[in-house]
Write a protein that holds these residues in place. Structure first.
Motif, PDB file in Angstrom:
ATOM      1  N   ALA A   1      22.314  31.944  29.349  1.00 47.73           N
ATOM      2  CA  ALA A   1      20.888  32.225  29.538  1.00 47.73           C
ATOM      3  C   ALA A   1      20.211  32.686  28.251  1.00 47.73           C
ATOM      4  N   THR A   2      20.973  33.300  27.335  1.00 47.42           N
ATOM      5  CA  THR A   2      20.360  33.755  26.082  1.00 47.42           C
ATOM      6  C   THR A   2      19.930  32.590  25.209  1.00 47.42           C
ATOM      7  N   GLY A   3      20.631  31.459  25.298  1.00 51.88           N
ATOM      8  CA  GLY A   3      20.348  30.328  24.424  1.00 51.88           C
ATOM      9  C   GLY A   3      20.747  30.549  22.980  1.00 51.88           C
ATOM     10  N   ASP A   4      21.387  31.672  22.696  1.00 50.30           N
ATOM     11  CA  ASP A   4      21.771  32.014  21.329  1.00 50.30           C
ATOM     12  C   ASP A   4      23.081  31.315  20.964  1.00 50.30           C
ATOM     13  N   PRO A   5      23.145  30.620  19.811  1.00 46.35           N
ATOM     14  CA  PRO A   5      24.363  29.870  19.457  1.00 46.35           C
ATOM     15  C   PRO A   5      25.621  30.722  19.414  1.00 46.35           C
ATOM     16  N   LEU A   6      25.523  31.956  18.925  1.00 48.10           N
ATOM     17  CA  LEU A   6      26.692  32.834  18.870  1.00 48.10           C
ATOM     18  C   LEU A   6      27.215  33.106  20.269  1.00 48.10           C
ATOM     19  N   TRP A   7      26.301  33.453  21.193  1.00 51.41           N
ATOM     20  CA  TRP A   7      26.731  33.777  22.540  1.00 51.41           C
ATOM     21  C   TRP A   7      27.139  32.534  23.316  1.00 51.41           C
ATOM     22  N   LEU A   8      26.563  31.395  23.008  1.00 50.62           N
ATOM     23  CA  LEU A   8      27.014  30.154  23.640  1.00 50.62           C
ATOM     24  C   LEU A   8      28.445  29.825  23.236  1.00 50.62           C
ATOM     25  N   GLU A   9      28.773  30.064  21.977  1.00 45.61           N
ATOM     26  CA  GLU A   9      30.153  29.813  21.547  1.00 45.61           C
ATOM     27  C   GLU A   9      31.100  30.813  22.196  1.00 45.61           C
ATOM     28  N   ARG A  10      30.663  32.039  22.371  1.00 46.04           N
ATOM     29  CA  ARG A  10      31.497  33.011  23.085  1.00 46.04           C
ATOM     30  C   ARG A  10      31.683  32.600  24.541  1.00 46.04           C
ATOM     31  N   ALA A  11      30.650  32.067  25.144  1.00 50.26           N
ATOM     32  CA  ALA A  11      30.782  31.554  26.516  1.00 50.26           C
ATOM     33  C   ALA A  11      31.826  30.443  26.571  1.00 50.26           C
ATOM     34  N   ARG A  12      31.841  29.587  25.571  1.00 49.96           N
ATOM     35  CA  ARG A  12      32.846  28.513  25.527  1.00 49.96           C
ATOM     36  C   ARG A  12      34.251  29.078  25.343  1.00 49.96           C
ATOM     37  N   ARG A  13      34.377  30.118  24.527  1.00 47.51           N
ATOM     38  CA  ARG A  13      35.689  30.728  24.319  1.00 47.51           C
ATOM     39  C   ARG A  13      36.228  31.311  25.613  1.00 47.51           C
ATOM     40  N   ILE A  14      35.377  32.009  26.351  1.00 42.08           N
ATOM     41  CA  ILE A  14      35.806  32.567  27.642  1.00 42.08           C
ATOM     42  C   ILE A  14      36.211  31.443  28.585  1.00 42.08           C
ATOM     43  N   THR A  15      35.417  30.390  28.617  1.00 40.11           N
ATOM     44  CA  THR A  15      35.686  29.280  29.535  1.00 40.11           C
ATOM     45  C   THR A  15      37.002  28.602  29.184  1.00 40.11           C
ATOM     46  N   ARG A  16      37.278  28.440  27.897  1.00 36.52           N
ATOM     47  CA  ARG A  16      38.563  27.849  27.495  1.00 36.52           C
ATOM     48  C   ARG A  16      39.728  28.741  27.906  1.00 36.52           C
ATOM     49  N   LEU A  17      39.527  30.061  27.830  1.00 36.77           N
ATOM     50  CA  LEU A  17      40.591  30.995  28.185  1.00 36.77           C
ATOM     51  C   LEU A  17      40.923  30.947  29.671  1.00 36.77           C
ATOM     52  N   LEU A  18      39.906  30.820  30.511  1.00 38.49           N
ATOM     53  CA  LEU A  18      40.095  31.065  31.937  1.00 38.49           C
ATOM     54  C   LEU A  18      40.085  29.816  32.809  1.00 38.49           C
ATOM     55  N   THR A  19      39.761  28.674  32.256  1.00 42.59           N
ATOM     56  CA  THR A  19      39.772  27.450  33.054  1.00 42.59           C
ATOM     57  C   THR A  19      40.761  26.450  32.464  1.00 42.59           C
ATOM     58  N   GLY A  20      40.983  25.387  33.202  1.00 43.64           N
ATOM     59  CA  GLY A  20      41.906  24.353  32.740  1.00 43.64           C
ATOM     60  C   GLY A  20      42.855  23.871  33.824  1.00 43.64           C
ATOM     61  N   GLY A  21      42.850  24.557  34.974  1.00 41.89           N
ATOM     62  CA  GLY A  21      43.691  24.153  36.086  1.00 41.89           C
ATOM     63  C   GLY A  21      42.865  23.976  37.344  1.00 41.89           C
ATOM     64  N   VAL A  22      43.543  23.893  38.473  1.00 40.79           N
ATOM     65  CA  VAL A  22      42.835  23.706  39.737  1.00 40.79           C
ATOM     66  C   VAL A  22      42.359  25.029  40.329  1.00 40.79           C
ATOM     67  N   ARG A  23      42.867  26.144  39.801  1.00 42.96           N
ATOM     68  CA  ARG A  23      42.476  27.468  40.276  1.00 42.96           C
ATOM     69  C   ARG A  23      42.189  28.380  39.095  1.00 42.96           C
ATOM     70  N   VAL A  24      41.314  29.351  39.331  1.00 42.45           N
ATOM     71  CA  VAL A  24      41.051  30.391  38.343  1.00 42.45           C
ATOM     72  C   VAL A  24      41.825  31.634  38.757  1.00 42.45           C
TER      73      VAL A  24
END
Length: 336
Positions: A159-182
């Motif tokens: 929601a911030t639209g800030d590139p730094l925080w968008l990249e942090r959002a991607r880092r979290i998503t890479r950490l916690l997703t990737g399978g059929v369950r979270v």
């Protein structure tokens, strides 16, 4: 399908009843009356401020923001209290909703303050994720890490639209997703804790096991960040785990067996929103039809919980404090 424009107006009309005489927003009972016996909770105030900001309800937005600047703010140590005027631990889950509300309201000063608090006290650069709970003065950190706070952190960072925080959002998503369950629960170095809260399976924010509703939420967020394969895998996994033939259960164990069979409204809302965002429109239409079981046309808003026979219940939730998920589903479908 449901008239979504009318549903949006109906939900907002119910939500207006949350205006609290002491400022900001409070807890709504099942009949839509305000429960003045409960303290004003930060997550309620921020979510209501957010939905009114999306709806362009300027006066109500200002009421929520004023409460954040005054009664909820910890003037001594920074950050915000979980309950207005009541010092206590600081939760990442609630602080990222301050970010979300401020971003939606266009309050740059509050947004900057909230992001500074999140970065300074919750963001752990080494892991690329958020810690969960800290003491009021920030010196103590709970030995727990959770996917839930990080999921809503991703939402707020987007929601911030800030590139730094968008990249942090991607880092979290890479950490916690990737399978059929979270996986929901972890220790301080992000090792899964599969037995966490086994004795408290109906916990509102940290239930034992796997939460299919969060699979849908993560699918929607991951898709918006460009993780399409991960999003579709999570979407399919949430259907497989959560659908019991008549609705979506709250939680399952790590073999996919239902633990809490109650049906929570937010799970269906997030299923609808994910289907809309991922372009799964057959599911979206079918689930809107299912939503009629939750929609309380007489009392307003949605029943927050149904039992396994689709009757109103309150084993996990009481009242109707939250229009955030239902309005989110409406907004996602209107945008699709």
């Amino acid at each position: 399908m449901l008239d979504l424009t009318s549903e949006r107006a109906r939900l907002l009309d119910f939500a207006r009843g949350a205006v609290h005489p002491d400022g900001g927003f409070g807890w709504l009972r099942t009949d839509g009356s305000l429960d003045l016996s409960r303290g004003r909770e930060l997550w309620i105030n921020t979510r209501m401020t957010y939905v009114f900001a999306l709806a362009g309800e300027t006066e109500l937005v200002q009421a929520g923001l004023h409460a954040l600047r005054t009664d909820f703010r910890d003037a001594r140590h920074g950050g915000w209290f979980s309950v207005a005027g009541e010092p206590g631990d600081k939760l990442a889950y609630e602080h990222v909703f301050v970010v979300l509300a401020a971003a939606a309201a266009g309050d740059d000063a509050l947004l900057g303050e909230a992001l500074e608090v999140v970065e300074t006290h919750f963001w752990e650069e080494h892991f690329g994720a958020l810690s969960d709970v800290r003491s009021r003065d920030w010196t103590q950190v709970e030995a727990y890490r959770g996917a839930n706070a990080n999921m809503h952190g991703v939402e707020a960072m987007i929601a911030t639209g800030d590139p730094l925080w968008l990249e942090r959002a991607r880092r979290i998503t890479r950490l916690l997703t990737g399978g059929v369950r979270v996986i929901e629960h972890y220790d301080p170095i992000w090792r899964p804790q599969p037995h966490y809260n086994r004795e408290d399976p109906t916990h509102r924010f940290r239930p034992y096991g796997v939460t299919p509703g969060h699979g849908f939420e993560w699918a929607r967020l991951a898709f918006s960040l460009g993780f399409e394969d991960e999003a579709r895998l999570l979407f399919s996994g949430a259907i497989h785990d959560g659908w019991d033939g008549g609705g979506f259960v709250y939680t399952v164990d790590f073999d996919g067996r239902p633990v809490v069979r109650a049906r929570l409204h937010w799970v269906l809302c997030e299923a609808i929103a994910a289907a809309a965002v991922l372009g799964e429109h057959d599911f979206e239409r079918a689930w809107w039809a299912l939503a009629e079981r939750f929609i309380d046309r007489e009392g307003g808003s949605w029943w927050h919980e149904l039992d396994s026979e689709n009757r109103p219940a309150s084993t996990v939730w009481d009242g109707k404090p939250d229009v955030y998920h239902a309005l989110g589903a409406v907004a996602a479908s209107l945008a699709a």
